[in-house]
Motif scaffolding. Sequence first.
Motif, PDB file in Angstrom:
ATOM      1  N   CYS A 108     -18.100  53.476 -39.651  1.00 42.63           N
ATOM      2  CA  CYS A 108     -16.955  53.086 -38.824  1.00 42.63           C
ATOM      3  C   CYS A 108     -16.427  54.293 -38.057  1.00 42.63           C
ATOM      4  O   CYS A 108     -16.227  55.362 -38.631  1.00 42.63           O
ATOM      5  CB  CYS A 108     -15.834  52.510 -39.696  1.00 42.63           C
ATOM      6  SG  CYS A 108     -16.366  51.159 -40.765  1.00 42.63           S
ATOM      7  N   GLY A 109     -16.196  54.100 -36.767  1.00 45.74           N
ATOM      8  CA  GLY A 109     -15.658  55.185 -35.964  1.00 45.74           C
ATOM      9  C   GLY A 109     -15.494  54.764 -34.518  1.00 45.74           C
ATOM     10  O   GLY A 109     -15.841  53.646 -34.129  1.00 45.74           O
ATOM     11  N   ILE A 110     -14.952  55.673 -33.715  1.00 45.80           N
ATOM     12  CA  ILE A 110     -14.729  55.405 -32.293  1.00 45.80           C
ATOM     13  C   ILE A 110     -15.193  56.614 -31.498  1.00 45.80           C
ATOM     14  O   ILE A 110     -15.200  57.748 -32.009  1.00 45.80           O
ATOM     15  CB  ILE A 110     -13.252  55.093 -32.002  1.00 45.80           C
ATOM     16  CG1 ILE A 110     -12.360  56.232 -32.491  1.00 45.80           C
ATOM     17  CG2 ILE A 110     -12.839  53.777 -32.622  1.00 45.80           C
ATOM     18  CD1 ILE A 110     -10.929  56.103 -32.073  1.00 45.80           C
ATOM     19  N   PRO A 111     -15.571  56.418 -30.234  1.00 46.15           N
ATOM     20  CA  PRO A 111     -16.121  57.533 -29.446  1.00 46.15           C
ATOM     21  C   PRO A 111     -15.087  58.530 -28.938  1.00 46.15           C
ATOM     22  O   PRO A 111     -15.426  59.676 -28.659  1.00 46.15           O
ATOM     23  CB  PRO A 111     -16.816  56.818 -28.283  1.00 46.15           C
ATOM     24  CG  PRO A 111     -16.096  55.520 -28.143  1.00 46.15           C
ATOM     25  CD  PRO A 111     -15.689  55.129 -29.535  1.00 46.15           C
ATOM     26  N   ASP A 112     -13.815  58.116 -28.795  1.00 45.76           N
ATOM     27  CA  ASP A 112     -12.808  58.984 -28.184  1.00 45.76           C
ATOM     28  C   ASP A 112     -11.488  58.850 -28.948  1.00 45.76           C
ATOM     29  O   ASP A 112     -10.592  58.099 -28.546  1.00 45.76           O
ATOM     30  CB  ASP A 112     -12.621  58.591 -26.715  1.00 45.76           C
ATOM     31  CG  ASP A 112     -11.657  59.507 -25.975  1.00 45.76           C
ATOM     32  OD1 ASP A 112     -11.163  60.469 -26.592  1.00 45.76           O
ATOM     33  OD2 ASP A 112     -11.389  59.257 -24.793  1.00 45.76           O
ATOM     34  N   PRO A 113     -11.335  59.579 -30.064  1.00 45.55           N
ATOM     35  CA  PRO A 113     -10.135  59.419 -30.901  1.00 45.55           C
ATOM     36  C   PRO A 113      -8.829  59.745 -30.188  1.00 45.55           C
ATOM     37  O   PRO A 113      -7.786  59.210 -30.555  1.00 45.55           O
ATOM     38  CB  PRO A 113     -10.387  60.402 -32.054  1.00 45.55           C
ATOM     39  CG  PRO A 113     -11.862  60.602 -32.077  1.00 45.55           C
ATOM     40  CD  PRO A 113     -12.306  60.508 -30.647  1.00 45.55           C
ATOM     41  N   SER A 114      -8.852  60.615 -29.186  1.00 41.60           N
ATOM     42  CA  SER A 114      -7.620  60.979 -28.488  1.00 41.60           C
ATOM     43  C   SER A 114      -7.287  60.030 -27.341  1.00 41.60           C
ATOM     44  O   SER A 114      -6.305  60.236 -26.634  1.00 41.60           O
ATOM     45  CB  SER A 114      -7.718  62.411 -27.963  1.00 41.60           C
ATOM     46  OG  SER A 114      -8.806  62.544 -27.071  1.00 41.60           O
ATOM     47  N   LEU A 115      -8.111  58.996 -27.132  1.00 41.52           N
ATOM     48  CA  LEU A 115      -7.878  57.955 -26.125  1.00 41.52           C
ATOM     49  C   LEU A 115      -7.801  58.522 -24.707  1.00 41.52           C
ATOM     50  O   LEU A 115      -7.017  58.056 -23.870  1.00 41.52           O
ATOM     51  CB  LEU A 115      -6.595  57.167 -26.442  1.00 41.52           C
ATOM     52  CG  LEU A 115      -6.507  56.554 -27.842  1.00 41.52           C
ATOM     53  CD1 LEU A 115      -5.188  55.796 -28.004  1.00 41.52           C
ATOM     54  CD2 LEU A 115      -7.677  55.632 -28.130  1.00 41.52           C
ATOM     55  N   GLN A 116      -8.634  59.498 -24.404  1.00 40.71           N
ATOM     56  CA  GLN A 116      -8.617  60.108 -23.081  1.00 40.71           C
ATOM     57  C   GLN A 116      -9.242  59.207 -22.011  1.00 40.71           C
ATOM     58  O   GLN A 116      -9.171  59.539 -20.824  1.00 40.71           O
ATOM     59  CB  GLN A 116      -9.346  61.458 -23.124  1.00 40.71           C
ATOM     60  CG  GLN A 116      -8.618  62.501 -23.942  1.00 40.71           C
ATOM     61  CD  GLN A 116      -9.281  63.877 -23.883  1.00 40.71           C
ATOM     62  OE1 GLN A 116     -10.220  64.085 -23.124  1.00 40.71           O
ATOM     63  NE2 GLN A 116      -8.801  64.804 -24.699  1.00 40.71           N
ATOM     64  N   PHE A 117      -9.836  58.094 -22.410  1.00 38.27           N
ATOM     65  CA  PHE A 117     -10.366  57.149 -21.423  1.00 38.27           C
ATOM     66  C   PHE A 117      -9.250  56.390 -20.713  1.00 38.27           C
ATOM     67  O   PHE A 117      -9.475  55.769 -19.668  1.00 38.27           O
ATOM     68  CB  PHE A 117     -11.331  56.160 -22.085  1.00 38.27           C
ATOM     69  CG  PHE A 117     -10.716  55.300 -23.161  1.00 38.27           C
ATOM     70  CD1 PHE A 117     -10.098  54.104 -22.841  1.00 38.27           C
ATOM     71  CD2 PHE A 117     -10.753  55.689 -24.489  1.00 38.27           C
ATOM     72  CE1 PHE A 117      -9.534  53.302 -23.820  1.00 38.27           C
ATOM     73  CE2 PHE A 117     -10.193  54.898 -25.485  1.00 38.27           C
ATOM     74  CZ  PHE A 117      -9.583  53.697 -25.148  1.00 38.27           C
TER      75      PHE A 117
END
Length: 369
Positions: A91-100
């Motif tokens: 489990c995970g996400i590509p951009d934890p800081s939500l810079q997208f």
Amino acid sequence: MDQGRRPNKFIANRNNKIYMDLKDIIREHALPFLPAKSLFRFKGVCRDWKLQISTPFFAHNQSNNFHRVTGFFFQSQSKPPSFISLDPNSCGIPDPSLQFLPEPVDIRTSSNGLLCCQGRTGEQPYYICNPATKQWKKLPKPTANHGSNPALVLIFEPSLLNFIAEYKLICAFPSADFDNAYEFEIYSSSEGSWQISREMFFGGAMFMPCLGVHVNGIVYWLSKMGGGGIVFFDLTMERTQRLYSSQNGCLGVMDGKLTVTSAYGQALTVNVLSNSYTNTMGMNSRVKAWDRKLHVNLSDRSELGALPSYNHSAHDQGAVLFASGDVIVFRCDRAVHTYDMKTKEFGRLSCEIDNDMRFFGYVNSLVEI
């Protein structure tokens, strides 16, 4: 000799058929129950799996079947968002800081794989996003001024009938026309617009941001001042009321019911709302509003050598950071720990927490916005 070879060929064909059936079973009936990170990796297994996982129908199916909390976003007022997974391998996400997203944001609330964030610049717009797929949508400007720290609750409940996520965002905000009053504004994705409810809450309470939950059509917020307790807003009836309660802690949802989880002294305690109508009963009524669901004595856990001692003040609301489903996240000093209610196991998250940090449960979903 020929007759002796035929059974072997037949058995080989049968084994091949069994293998193909098993592959189809995994693709159709196992993959939709896996988290998004695992599914992105499984796209490399073969072309068929890649095509299957990439379809909107599969994303819809997965969002309806995978509901387990797999990690947590956390953020303080001075820092960008961060993410920690309960199982980094799957489990995970590509951009934890939500810079997208188009601007720096503050996370306000989450629901079943979706986040609601608020921009830090200009008019501070709201964004709904799926951090697993980096899809996002900017919401129209609300009718009312929600203030700098709005009490928001995002409601997204996956449905087999809706291929595109339908959600609601409910905001409780201080009234500009009446002192000591709160109003409610609701955004509906199906209508694409905001609407202010005719209902208002009078009582001098202060709704606590990021501490609201939704249970069966009713939104609950913790409140302080003006008697404290819990304030709820019924979405169907558009009715609000204070639920007087001695319970204090972290609101959550377990088995479809409202819960309050607290860390007091050397124990974790979970109480579940069993009767929300005790406000209307006689003073001598013996009907209880809350039942105890769980009590864990932390002082008995001597095998947890690294676990710090717990000396929180009475019902410290900052002690329990998250409590829903089967997972409780709590802190002591700057250490963050977990408790799995199913396995009865403790864990420790590799993050340090600030006093103003907020935690948000996250489901690793492929839901499309």
